[in-house]
Design an enzyme around this catalytic site. Sequence first.
Site, mmCIF file in Angstrom:
data_model
loop_
_atom_site.group_PDB
_atom_site.id
_atom_site.type_symbol
_atom_site.label_atom_id
_atom_site.label_comp_id
_atom_site.label_asym_id
_atom_site.label_seq_id
_atom_site.Cartn_x
_atom_site.Cartn_y
_atom_site.Cartn_z
ATOM 1 C CB SER A 220 1.676 -8.950 8.325
ATOM 2 O OG SER A 220 0.799 -8.160 7.545
ATOM 3 C CB SER B 263 3.873 -5.343 4.928
ATOM 4 O OG SER B 263 3.217 -6.423 5.558
ATOM 5 C CB CYS C 298 0.922 4.669 7.681
ATOM 6 S SG CYS C 298 -0.427 4.845 6.493
ATOM 7 C CD GLU D 268 -2.529 1.054 13.283
ATOM 8 O OE1 GLU D 268 -3.618 1.669 13.266
ATOM 9 O OE2 GLU D 268 -2.214 0.203 12.420
ATOM 10 C CG HIS E 33 4.614 -6.297 11.324
ATOM 11 N ND1 HIS E 33 3.504 -6.035 12.090
ATOM 12 C CD2 HIS E 33 5.675 -5.950 12.094
ATOM 13 C CE1 HIS E 33 3.880 -5.566 13.261
ATOM 14 N NE2 HIS E 33 5.190 -5.495 13.288
ATOM 15 C CB THR F 211 -5.074 1.697 10.015
ATOM 16 O OG1 THR F 211 -3.782 1.080 10.106
ATOM 17 C CG2 THR F 211 -5.050 3.076 10.641
ATOM 18 C CG HIS G 103 -0.497 -4.374 15.830
ATOM 19 N ND1 HIS G 103 -0.191 -3.147 15.271
ATOM 20 C CD2 HIS G 103 -0.348 -5.286 14.832
ATOM 21 C CE1 HIS G 103 0.112 -3.319 13.990
ATOM 22 N NE2 HIS G 103 0.030 -4.598 13.706
ATOM 23 C CB CYS H 137 -0.900 -0.009 1.231
ATOM 24 S SG CYS H 137 0.040 0.054 2.793
#
Length: 317
Positions: A232, A276, A105, A135, A50, A174, A133, A21
């Site tokens: 991931s 990823s 990101c 994030e 990841h 996300t 995680h 992405c």
Amino acid sequence: MDLPAARPELTVLLATPRGFCAGVDRAIQIVERAIEKYGAPVYVRHEIVHNRHVVDRLKAMGAVFVEELEECPADRPVVFSAHGVPKSVPAEAKARQMLYLDATCPLVSKVHVEAQRHYDAGREIVLIGHAGHPEVVGTMGQLPDGVVSLIETVDDVATFAPKDPMNVAFVTQTTLSVDDTTEIVEALKARFPGISAPHKEDICYATTNRQEAVKAIAGESDVLLVLGSANSSNSVRLAEVGRRSGAAAYLIDDASKLDFAWLEGARVVGVTAGASAPEVLVQGLIDRLAEVFSVEVQEVEAARETVSFKLPRVLAS
């Protein structure tokens, strides 16, 4: 003389979009450009994205991956991963007078801004996501300890006890399953009708598009192969979506992890890659399938992506 047996026919439905992405592409470019500009080694706090193949390639170029900033020397550049970091990390880098580059990101940064906005407005904040995680750690770390409550399942909604049920807001990781998150959001809205929602969906366009692309092929596939690493989140979600849609789904790092026993009796195989996972892995898997089968590849397009993100100004020139 016996003629060689004809290879069995196999249709490969190739999900589009798949693979990198815009946020992943930007993060990888930041590490590559930093190595070009500053020379090796360039340190990277946490895996930049990841995927084992991406990380190994960048290591070979001169990237050094660490878990904490304290492992980095102050005189070398450090890159923060695409998943985002708690506010304490850039604060520590500034205190040590380090050169740092933030590869978070932009869509994760948007969630950080939303969480800050809710906090400034005095709302209690729920984060829908997976504990541990990076994030989630980064998003919760934007605000003081204890301010953000993590909800992972619909059951968690029932036990969440805010001080003021009329003054609650939610944000999300996300890379979640769109369907799972919808169930949790509906449960939150049922319990807290006045809950403040994001202005725009937090689950990023790439996660949503890749899940929709899997849904477009999984129902037609006997087996779904998802290229991506086990850590991931978005890749794991793709395999889950495939199973829900009726396919036997397997998450594999690369073609070497393919077990042909999975394909016994299969006529149609779906193939996709997490956000990823590089496209070279997809081609490698198709080449591996072609060693055993007579392969016909059909691309199935669920969405067209045109998003791109700018590099930090210091690297753009």
